[in-house]
Write a protein that holds these residues in place. Structure first.
Motif, PDB file in Angstrom:
ATOM      1  N   VAL A 200       0.826  -1.220   0.000  1.00  0.00           N
ATOM      2  CA  VAL A 200       0.000   0.000   0.000  1.00  0.00           C
ATOM      3  C   VAL A 200       0.852   1.259   0.000  1.00  0.00           C
ATOM      4  O   VAL A 200       0.379   2.321   0.348  1.00  0.00           O
ATOM      5  N   GLN A 201       2.127   1.159  -0.376  1.00  0.00           N
ATOM      6  CA  GLN A 201       2.998   2.326  -0.291  1.00  0.00           C
ATOM      7  C   GLN A 201       2.588   3.431  -1.261  1.00  0.00           C
ATOM      8  O   GLN A 201       2.894   4.604  -1.043  1.00  0.00           O
ATOM      9  N   ASN A 202       1.861   3.095  -2.323  1.00  0.00           N
ATOM     10  CA  ASN A 202       1.414   4.123  -3.253  1.00  0.00           C
ATOM     11  C   ASN A 202       0.057   4.701  -2.877  1.00  0.00           C
ATOM     12  O   ASN A 202      -0.402   5.646  -3.507  1.00  0.00           O
ATOM     13  N   ALA A 203      -0.590   4.119  -1.886  1.00  0.00           N
ATOM     14  CA  ALA A 203      -1.893   4.614  -1.432  1.00  0.00           C
ATOM     15  C   ALA A 203      -1.727   5.243  -0.054  1.00  0.00           C
ATOM     16  O   ALA A 203      -0.714   5.866   0.240  1.00  0.00           O
ATOM     17  N   SER A 204      -2.729   5.079   0.787  1.00  0.00           N
ATOM     18  CA  SER A 204      -2.630   5.602   2.140  1.00  0.00           C
ATOM     19  C   SER A 204      -1.673   4.744   2.959  1.00  0.00           C
ATOM     20  O   SER A 204      -1.387   3.596   2.591  1.00  0.00           O
ATOM     21  N   PRO A 205      -1.148   5.257   4.072  1.00  0.00           N
ATOM     22  CA  PRO A 205      -0.186   4.483   4.863  1.00  0.00           C
ATOM     23  C   PRO A 205      -0.785   3.190   5.389  1.00  0.00           C
ATOM     24  O   PRO A 205      -1.984   3.104   5.688  1.00  0.00           O
ATOM     25  N   ALA A 206       0.053   2.170   5.500  1.00  0.00           N
ATOM     26  CA  ALA A 206      -0.377   0.895   6.058  1.00  0.00           C
ATOM     27  C   ALA A 206      -0.570   1.036   7.555  1.00  0.00           C
ATOM     28  O   ALA A 206       0.271   1.601   8.262  1.00  0.00           O
ATOM     29  N   LEU A 207      -1.685   0.536   8.051  1.00  0.00           N
ATOM     30  CA  LEU A 207      -2.023   0.642   9.468  1.00  0.00           C
ATOM     31  C   LEU A 207      -2.467  -0.718   9.966  1.00  0.00           C
ATOM     32  O   LEU A 207      -3.224  -1.423   9.287  1.00  0.00           O
ATOM     33  N   GLY A 208      -1.999  -1.106  11.144  1.00  0.00           N
ATOM     34  CA  GLY A 208      -2.371  -2.387  11.724  1.00  0.00           C
ATOM     35  C   GLY A 208      -2.165  -2.389  13.221  1.00  0.00           C
ATOM     36  O   GLY A 208      -1.624  -1.441  13.798  1.00  0.00           O
ATOM     37  N   LEU A 209      -2.596  -3.469  13.845  1.00  0.00           N
ATOM     38  CA  LEU A 209      -2.512  -3.628  15.290  1.00  0.00           C
ATOM     39  C   LEU A 209      -1.423  -4.626  15.657  1.00  0.00           C
ATOM     40  O   LEU A 209      -1.144  -5.566  14.903  1.00  0.00           O
ATOM     41  N   LEU A 210      -0.817  -4.418  16.804  1.00  0.00           N
ATOM     42  CA  LEU A 210       0.258  -5.267  17.314  1.00  0.00           C
ATOM     43  C   LEU A 210      -0.258  -6.095  18.484  1.00  0.00           C
ATOM     44  O   LEU A 210      -0.970  -5.589  19.355  1.00  0.00           O
ATOM     45  N   ILE A 211       0.132  -7.360  18.489  1.00  0.00           N
ATOM     46  CA  ILE A 211      -0.290  -8.304  19.523  1.00  0.00           C
ATOM     47  C   ILE A 211       0.941  -8.752  20.303  1.00  0.00           C
ATOM     48  O   ILE A 211       1.990  -9.043  19.708  1.00  0.00           O
ATOM     49  N   GLY A 212       0.838  -8.801  21.620  1.00  0.00           N
ATOM     50  CA  GLY A 212       1.972  -9.244  22.423  1.00  0.00           C
ATOM     51  C   GLY A 212       1.711  -9.107  23.901  1.00  0.00           C
ATOM     52  O   GLY A 212       0.554  -9.061  24.347  1.00  0.00           O
ATOM     53  N   ILE A 213       2.795  -9.002  24.661  1.00  0.00           N
ATOM     54  CA  ILE A 213       2.712  -8.912  26.116  1.00  0.00           C
ATOM     55  C   ILE A 213       3.981  -8.242  26.619  1.00  0.00           C
ATOM     56  O   ILE A 213       5.051  -8.350  25.997  1.00  0.00           O
ATOM     57  N   ASP A 214       3.851  -7.522  27.724  1.00  0.00           N
ATOM     58  CA  ASP A 214       5.023  -6.899  28.343  1.00  0.00           C
ATOM     59  C   ASP A 214       5.537  -7.819  29.439  1.00  0.00           C
ATOM     60  O   ASP A 214       4.773  -8.387  30.222  1.00  0.00           O
ATOM     61  N   PHE A 215       6.846  -7.961  29.495  1.00  0.00           N
ATOM     62  CA  PHE A 215       7.463  -8.899  30.430  1.00  0.00           C
ATOM     63  C   PHE A 215       8.778  -8.312  30.921  1.00  0.00           C
ATOM     64  O   PHE A 215       9.734  -8.165  30.146  1.00  0.00           O
ATOM     65  N   ASP A 216       8.810  -7.927  32.179  1.00  0.00           N
ATOM     66  CA  ASP A 216      10.025  -7.431  32.825  1.00  0.00           C
ATOM     67  C   ASP A 216      10.626  -6.248  32.057  1.00  0.00           C
ATOM     68  O   ASP A 216      11.824  -6.212  31.775  1.00  0.00           O
ATOM     69  N   GLY A 217       9.779  -5.279  31.717  1.00  0.00           N
ATOM     70  CA  GLY A 217      10.258  -4.082  31.048  1.00  0.00           C
ATOM     71  C   GLY A 217      10.455  -4.207  29.552  1.00  0.00           C
ATOM     72  O   GLY A 217      10.861  -3.246  28.900  1.00  0.00           O
ATOM     73  N   THR A 218      10.172  -5.387  28.981  1.00  0.00           N
ATOM     74  CA  THR A 218      10.313  -5.609  27.541  1.00  0.00           C
ATOM     75  C   THR A 218       8.941  -5.887  26.948  1.00  0.00           C
ATOM     76  O   THR A 218       8.224  -6.772  27.425  1.00  0.00           O
ATOM     77  N   LEU A 219       8.574  -5.136  25.929  1.00  0.00           N
ATOM     78  CA  LEU A 219       7.309  -5.353  25.239  1.00  0.00           C
ATOM     79  C   LEU A 219       7.562  -6.324  24.097  1.00  0.00           C
ATOM     80  O   LEU A 219       8.150  -5.964  23.065  1.00  0.00           O
ATOM     81  N   GLU A 220       7.140  -7.566  24.282  1.00  0.00           N
ATOM     82  CA  GLU A 220       7.371  -8.623  23.308  1.00  0.00           C
ATOM     83  C   GLU A 220       6.186  -8.680  22.345  1.00  0.00           C
ATOM     84  O   GLU A 220       5.079  -9.048  22.731  1.00  0.00           O
ATOM     85  N   ILE A 221       6.413  -8.311  21.092  1.00  0.00           N
ATOM     86  CA  ILE A 221       5.363  -8.306  20.072  1.00  0.00           C
ATOM     87  C   ILE A 221       5.503  -9.578  19.255  1.00  0.00           C
ATOM     88  O   ILE A 221       6.482  -9.761  18.533  1.00  0.00           O
TER      89      ILE A 221
END
Length: 382
Positions: free
Chosen positions: A66-87
């Protein structure tokens, strides 16, 4: 993406519920060795963002489509663990061209169905942020900030945004950066004050809107094996060696020479310079609109002040004649003084100009080194 669509997406997200009271629910004692790692109340701040190789490939693929159209947008799935956000996973959001209620509701249903499907296969289904593609590092968009600010109260740890530069990816240099909104911007956003006084009170500039978090990419053996099949040249069979008399043993195991590192890539610099000029034109236009509104406000204030001055003189004359003075509180009814316009858009345009300029400086410096290398090679040949 307008505020209404951001609000619809935020409303479809599962609200993180507070833990139940101790009198109703009993918990097992957490071992002392894990008490500092298990962060039930989300009190350990995020210091690092870890992207899985699967997430990187998905974002790059979505951005290239989609680089020639509107920006690509999506959601990230994960969990935070000991100060690290693991996606660990991500999924794209469909491009909604019309910002109407029907499109926003369909987008919210799609998001809810994706989260439900992830939960059914026992995969991670906790939203920790979202990603968006950009070009040449300019990601300062009002829709992006509004979307992240609305998600702030619904996502654990406030959520982060991963910005992917599709221009760098097209040159073989994937660029990923993680950002989150600063506390000063969130205070100004909740107050809704982005006028001159609000920016001064919160000490808010384009450089203090977001803060960057270090990013690291985690690979696995399967991803490494797949990448090796894309980069390692295929072995030459014995039959082809016997049929091709010009292929020698010494050259069969070597890669052909590549001169792509000496490519000056003038088109990229031209596009970058055009982006800087376009951003400067947009900023000049926005500043002209703000100046026009400021002049309107100044004219209305001058009319109101002149009315008050005339009313006071008239009341002084009426009092000297023994008459009751006229009220002076009807100024707001007679003169509709517009509020001071928001300066958020002009501040974001300054951020875009800064990002384009830094990208232009980096590209020019690299091409300057390549030019010196090319000239050195020509002089040596001469």
């Amino acid at each position: 993406m307008a505020t209404s669509m951001a609000a619809t997406i935020a409303a479809s997200m599962p609200i993180s519920q507070a833990p139940a009271a101790a009198a109703q629910t009993t918990y097992e004692t957490i071992p002392p060795s894990m008490s500092k790692v298990i962060d039930i109340e989300a009190e350990i701040p995020i210091t690092t963002v870890q992207l899985d190789a699967l997430v990187v490939s998905k974002i790059v693929k979505h951005g290239s489509e989609v680089q020639n159209a509107s920006p690509a947008l999506g959601l990230l799935i994960g969990i935070d663990f000991d100060g690290t956000l693991e996606i660990s996973n991500s999924f794209p959001l469909p491009n909604v061209s019309d910002d109407d209620e029907k499109s926003n509701k369909s987008l919210a249903r799609y998001q809810a169905s994706m989260l439900r499907a992830l939960k059914e296969v026992q995969a991670d289904d906790a939203i920790v942020g979202f990603y968006q593609s950009n070009s040449l590092g300019a990601f300062f968009k009002q829709s992006l900030l509004e979307l992240q600010a609305i998600h702030q109260e619904k996502i654990r740890q406030g959520g982060i945004v991963i910005v992917h530069d599709v221009i760098q990816a097209s040159h073989g240099n994937p660029s990923f950066h993680a950002f989150r909104l600063t506390k000063t911007f969130l205070q100004a956003f909740r107050a809704g004050k982005f006028n001159t006084q609000g920016l001064v009170e919160h000490n808010l500039t384009f450089s203090s809107i977001v803060e960057e978090i270090p990013v690291r990419i985690r690979t696995n053996p399967l991803a490494g094996a797949f990448l090796s099949t894309l980069t390692t040249p295929a072995p030459i069979s014995s039959s082809s060696l016997s049929s091709s008399s010009h292929v020698t043993k010494s050259s069969s195991g070597t890669l052909p020479p590549a001169f792509s590192s000496l490519d000056l890539d003038a088109r990229s610099l031209t596009a970058n310079l055009s982006s800087v000029l376009d951003a400067l034109d947009d900023y000049k236009t926005e500043e002209g609109n703000l100046a026009y509104l400021q002049r309107q406000i100044a004219r209305e204030k001058l009319k109101a002040e002149q009315h008050i001055q005339r009313r006071r003189e008239e009341n002084a004359l009426r009092v000297s004649q023994g008459l009751a003075p006229l009220p002076e509180d009807d100024v707001s009814r007679l003169f509709k003084i517009p509020p001071e316009p928001s300066r958020l858009e002009s501040t974001l345009l300054l951020g875009q100009i800064d990002a384009y300029s830094k990208s232009l400086a980096h590209g020019a410096s690299v091409n300057l080194v390549r030019t010196y290398s090319a000239n050195g090679g020509n002089s040596a040949c001469a």
